[in-house]
Design a protein around this motif. Sequence first.
Motif, PDB file in Angstrom:
ATOM      1  N   CYS A  36     120.169  -4.413 -61.077  1.00 16.13           N
ATOM      2  CA  CYS A  36     119.592  -3.342 -60.195  1.00 16.13           C
ATOM      3  C   CYS A  36     119.513  -2.101 -61.086  1.00 16.13           C
ATOM      4  CB  CYS A  36     120.449  -3.066 -59.039  1.00 16.13           C
ATOM      5  SG  CYS A  36     119.737  -1.638 -57.877  1.00 16.13           S
ATOM      6  N   LYS A  37     118.314  -1.319 -61.237  1.00 18.53           N
ATOM      7  CA  LYS A  37     118.016  -0.315 -61.970  1.00 18.53           C
ATOM      8  C   LYS A  37     118.711   0.982 -61.373  1.00 18.53           C
ATOM      9  CE  LYS A  37     113.546  -2.172 -63.529  1.00 18.53           C
ATOM     10  NZ  LYS A  37     112.099  -2.086 -63.449  1.00 18.53           N
ATOM     11  N   HIS A  38     118.950   0.842 -59.926  1.00 18.34           N
ATOM     12  CA  HIS A  38     119.441   1.912 -59.334  1.00 18.34           C
ATOM     13  C   HIS A  38     121.068   2.109 -59.337  1.00 18.34           C
ATOM     14  CE1 HIS A  38     121.109   4.388 -55.992  1.00 18.34           C
ATOM     15  NE2 HIS A  38     120.131   5.103 -56.183  1.00 18.34           N
ATOM     16  N   CYS A  39     121.891   0.910 -59.142  1.00 15.14           N
ATOM     17  CA  CYS A  39     123.261   1.006 -59.244  1.00 15.14           C
ATOM     18  C   CYS A  39     123.716   0.369 -60.221  1.00 15.14           C
ATOM     19  CB  CYS A  39     123.738   0.444 -57.897  1.00 15.14           C
ATOM     20  SG  CYS A  39     123.521  -1.233 -57.401  1.00 15.14           S
ATOM     21  N   GLY A  40     122.998  -0.486 -61.062  1.00 21.19           N
ATOM     22  CA  GLY A  40     123.589  -1.113 -62.165  1.00 21.19           C
ATOM     23  C   GLY A  40     124.327  -2.455 -61.766  1.00 21.19           C
ATOM     24  N   LYS A  41     124.581  -2.958 -60.749  1.00 25.86           N
ATOM     25  CA  LYS A  41     125.073  -4.136 -60.574  1.00 25.86           C
ATOM     26  C   LYS A  41     124.325  -5.213 -60.501  1.00 25.86           C
ATOM     27  CE  LYS A  41     128.614  -1.749 -57.574  1.00 25.86           C
ATOM     28  NZ  LYS A  41     129.326  -1.977 -56.314  1.00 25.86           N
ATOM     29  N   TYR A  42     124.776  -6.402 -60.677  1.00 32.16           N
ATOM     30  CA  TYR A  42     123.986  -7.702 -60.717  1.00 32.16           C
ATOM     31  C   TYR A  42     123.629  -8.389 -59.510  1.00 32.16           C
ATOM     32  CZ  TYR A  42     124.220  -7.155 -65.813  1.00 32.16           C
ATOM     33  OH  TYR A  42     123.900  -6.810 -66.997  1.00 32.16           O
ATOM     34  N   TYR A  43     122.658  -8.935 -59.076  1.00 32.49           N
ATOM     35  CA  TYR A  43     122.416  -9.695 -58.051  1.00 32.49           C
ATOM     36  C   TYR A  43     121.626 -11.040 -58.411  1.00 32.49           C
ATOM     37  CZ  TYR A  43     117.873  -7.496 -58.557  1.00 32.49           C
ATOM     38  OH  TYR A  43     116.711  -7.156 -58.791  1.00 32.49           O
ATOM     39  N   GLU A  44     121.568 -11.924 -57.482  1.00 32.84           N
ATOM     40  CA  GLU A  44     121.180 -13.280 -57.729  1.00 32.84           C
ATOM     41  C   GLU A  44     119.970 -13.463 -56.950  1.00 32.84           C
ATOM     42  OE1 GLU A  44     122.674 -17.774 -57.817  1.00 32.84           O
ATOM     43  OE2 GLU A  44     123.674 -16.444 -56.490  1.00 32.84           O
ATOM     44  N   ASP A  45     119.024 -14.282 -57.581  1.00 36.83           N
ATOM     45  CA  ASP A  45     117.566 -14.616 -56.984  1.00 36.83           C
ATOM     46  C   ASP A  45     116.947 -13.355 -57.411  1.00 36.83           C
ATOM     47  OD1 ASP A  45     118.661 -17.039 -56.277  1.00 36.83           O
ATOM     48  OD2 ASP A  45     119.350 -16.339 -54.337  1.00 36.83           O
ATOM     49  N   SER A  46     115.749 -13.242 -56.396  1.00 32.62           N
ATOM     50  CA  SER A  46     114.816 -12.202 -56.536  1.00 32.62           C
ATOM     51  C   SER A  46     114.613 -11.581 -54.968  1.00 32.62           C
ATOM     52  CB  SER A  46     113.519 -12.533 -57.204  1.00 32.62           C
ATOM     53  OG  SER A  46     112.997 -13.695 -56.496  1.00 32.62           O
ATOM     54  N   PRO A  47     115.403 -10.935 -54.453  1.00 33.23           N
ATOM     55  CA  PRO A  47     115.267 -10.120 -53.069  1.00 33.23           C
ATOM     56  C   PRO A  47     114.464  -9.084 -53.309  1.00 33.23           C
ATOM     57  CG  PRO A  47     117.472  -9.467 -54.017  1.00 33.23           C
ATOM     58  CD  PRO A  47     116.933 -10.348 -55.213  1.00 33.23           C
ATOM     59  N   PHE A  48     113.979  -8.317 -51.982  1.00 30.35           N
ATOM     60  CA  PHE A  48     113.334  -7.401 -52.144  1.00 30.35           C
ATOM     61  C   PHE A  48     114.018  -6.089 -52.518  1.00 30.35           C
ATOM     62  CE2 PHE A  48     110.640  -9.924 -48.929  1.00 30.35           C
ATOM     63  CZ  PHE A  48     109.521 -10.104 -49.785  1.00 30.35           C
ATOM     64  N   TYR A  49     115.303  -6.090 -51.473  1.00 37.39           N
ATOM     65  CA  TYR A  49     116.266  -4.876 -51.711  1.00 37.39           C
ATOM     66  C   TYR A  49     117.498  -5.564 -52.472  1.00 37.39           C
ATOM     67  CZ  TYR A  49     113.113  -3.109 -48.271  1.00 37.39           C
ATOM     68  OH  TYR A  49     112.007  -2.695 -47.762  1.00 37.39           O
ATOM     69  N   CYS A  50     118.119  -4.379 -53.185  1.00 34.94           N
ATOM     70  CA  CYS A  50     119.274  -4.645 -54.125  1.00 34.94           C
ATOM     71  C   CYS A  50     120.547  -4.971 -52.612  1.00 34.94           C
ATOM     72  CB  CYS A  50     119.908  -3.604 -54.807  1.00 34.94           C
ATOM     73  SG  CYS A  50     121.415  -3.710 -55.542  1.00 34.94           S
ATOM     74  N   PRO A  51     121.406  -6.023 -52.779  1.00 35.53           N
ATOM     75  CA  PRO A  51     122.290  -6.097 -51.774  1.00 35.53           C
ATOM     76  C   PRO A  51     123.395  -5.444 -51.792  1.00 35.53           C
ATOM     77  CG  PRO A  51     122.390  -7.991 -53.535  1.00 35.53           C
ATOM     78  CD  PRO A  51     121.391  -7.168 -53.755  1.00 35.53           C
ATOM     79  N   HIS A  52     123.593  -4.494 -52.945  1.00 35.70           N
ATOM     80  CA  HIS A  52     124.791  -3.626 -52.953  1.00 35.70           C
ATOM     81  C   HIS A  52     124.416  -2.190 -52.622  1.00 35.70           C
ATOM     82  CE1 HIS A  52     126.683  -6.771 -55.366  1.00 35.70           C
ATOM     83  NE2 HIS A  52     125.604  -6.718 -56.195  1.00 35.70           N
ATOM     84  N   GLY A  54     120.884  -1.252 -51.409  1.00 35.30           N
ATOM     85  CA  GLY A  54     119.818  -1.121 -50.492  1.00 35.30           C
ATOM     86  C   GLY A  54     118.561  -0.581 -51.172  1.00 35.30           C
ATOM     87  N   GLU A  55     118.653  -0.210 -52.499  1.00 35.69           N
ATOM     88  CA  GLU A  55     117.282   0.300 -53.064  1.00 35.69           C
ATOM     89  C   GLU A  55     116.309  -0.813 -53.248  1.00 35.69           C
ATOM     90  OE1 GLU A  55     115.371   3.564 -54.927  1.00 35.69           O
ATOM     91  OE2 GLU A  55     117.338   3.437 -53.717  1.00 35.69           O
ATOM     92  N   VAL A  56     114.890  -0.546 -53.162  1.00 35.67           N
ATOM     93  CA  VAL A  56     113.966  -1.458 -53.356  1.00 35.67           C
ATOM     94  C   VAL A  56     113.843  -2.011 -54.986  1.00 35.67           C
ATOM     95  CG1 VAL A  56     111.476  -1.886 -53.576  1.00 35.67           C
ATOM     96  CG2 VAL A  56     112.497  -0.414 -51.633  1.00 35.67           C
ATOM     97  N   VAL A  57     114.018  -3.261 -55.043  1.00 34.18           N
ATOM     98  CA  VAL A  57     114.047  -3.672 -56.357  1.00 34.18           C
ATOM     99  C   VAL A  57     112.600  -4.778 -56.990  1.00 34.18           C
ATOM    100  CG1 VAL A  57     116.464  -3.973 -56.568  1.00 34.18           C
ATOM    101  CG2 VAL A  57     115.160  -5.998 -55.698  1.00 34.18           C
ATOM    102  N   ASP A  58     111.781  -4.801 -55.888  1.00 34.48           N
ATOM    103  CA  ASP A  58     110.792  -5.426 -56.189  1.00 34.48           C
ATOM    104  C   ASP A  58     109.526  -4.850 -55.430  1.00 34.48           C
ATOM    105  OD1 ASP A  58     108.855  -7.174 -57.411  1.00 34.48           O
ATOM    106  OD2 ASP A  58     109.890  -9.028 -56.585  1.00 34.48           O
ATOM    107  N   LYS A  59     108.977  -4.027 -55.791  1.00 36.25           N
ATOM    108  CA  LYS A  59     107.941  -3.321 -54.936  1.00 36.25           C
ATOM    109  C   LYS A  59     106.547  -4.088 -54.877  1.00 36.25           C
ATOM    110  CE  LYS A  59     109.393   1.289 -56.095  1.00 36.25           C
ATOM    111  NZ  LYS A  59     109.149   2.669 -56.661  1.00 36.25           N
ATOM    112  N   GLY A  60     106.392  -4.958 -56.038  1.00 37.60           N
ATOM    113  CA  GLY A  60     105.111  -5.693 -56.031  1.00 37.60           C
ATOM    114  C   GLY A  60     105.106  -6.732 -54.974  1.00 37.60           C
ATOM    115  N   LYS A  61     106.374  -7.335 -54.652  1.00 34.21           N
ATOM    116  CA  LYS A  61     106.270  -8.306 -53.705  1.00 34.21           C
ATOM    117  C   LYS A  61     106.112  -7.615 -52.242  1.00 34.21           C
ATOM    118  CE  LYS A  61     109.021 -11.905 -55.672  1.00 34.21           C
ATOM    119  NZ  LYS A  61     110.647 -12.548 -55.514  1.00 34.21           N
ATOM    120  N   GLU A  62     106.809  -6.276 -52.079  1.00 34.72           N
ATOM    121  CA  GLU A  62     106.557  -5.824 -50.830  1.00 34.72           C
ATOM    122  C   GLU A  62     105.099  -5.114 -50.611  1.00 34.72           C
ATOM    123  OE1 GLU A  62     108.313  -1.594 -50.164  1.00 34.72           O
ATOM    124  OE2 GLU A  62     109.793  -2.917 -49.191  1.00 34.72           O
TER     125      GLU A  62
END
Length: 66
Positions: A36-52, A54-62
């Motif tokens: 995640c570019k906002h909090c720096g934690k890692y997340y799996e798959d490709s969600p719209f929002y960071c699970p840690h 809540g920041e938007v991580v994929d604006k293109g899909k949204e």
Amino acid sequence: MGFILGLVLLLVLTALAARVLYSRFWMKRSENYTKCKHCGKYYEDSPFYCPHCGEVVDKGKEENLR
């Protein structure tokens, strides 16, 4: 009784140490995890929002959903 508790404690500590080693060294290299570019934690798959955080991580899909 003390032997069993010691064995359980050893197994729990081994599992925690393995998890820490995995998160520090191998998770960063895994193709399934993204940082995640906002909090720096890692997340799996490709969600719209960071699970840690809540920041938007994929604006293109949204934007494609609109």
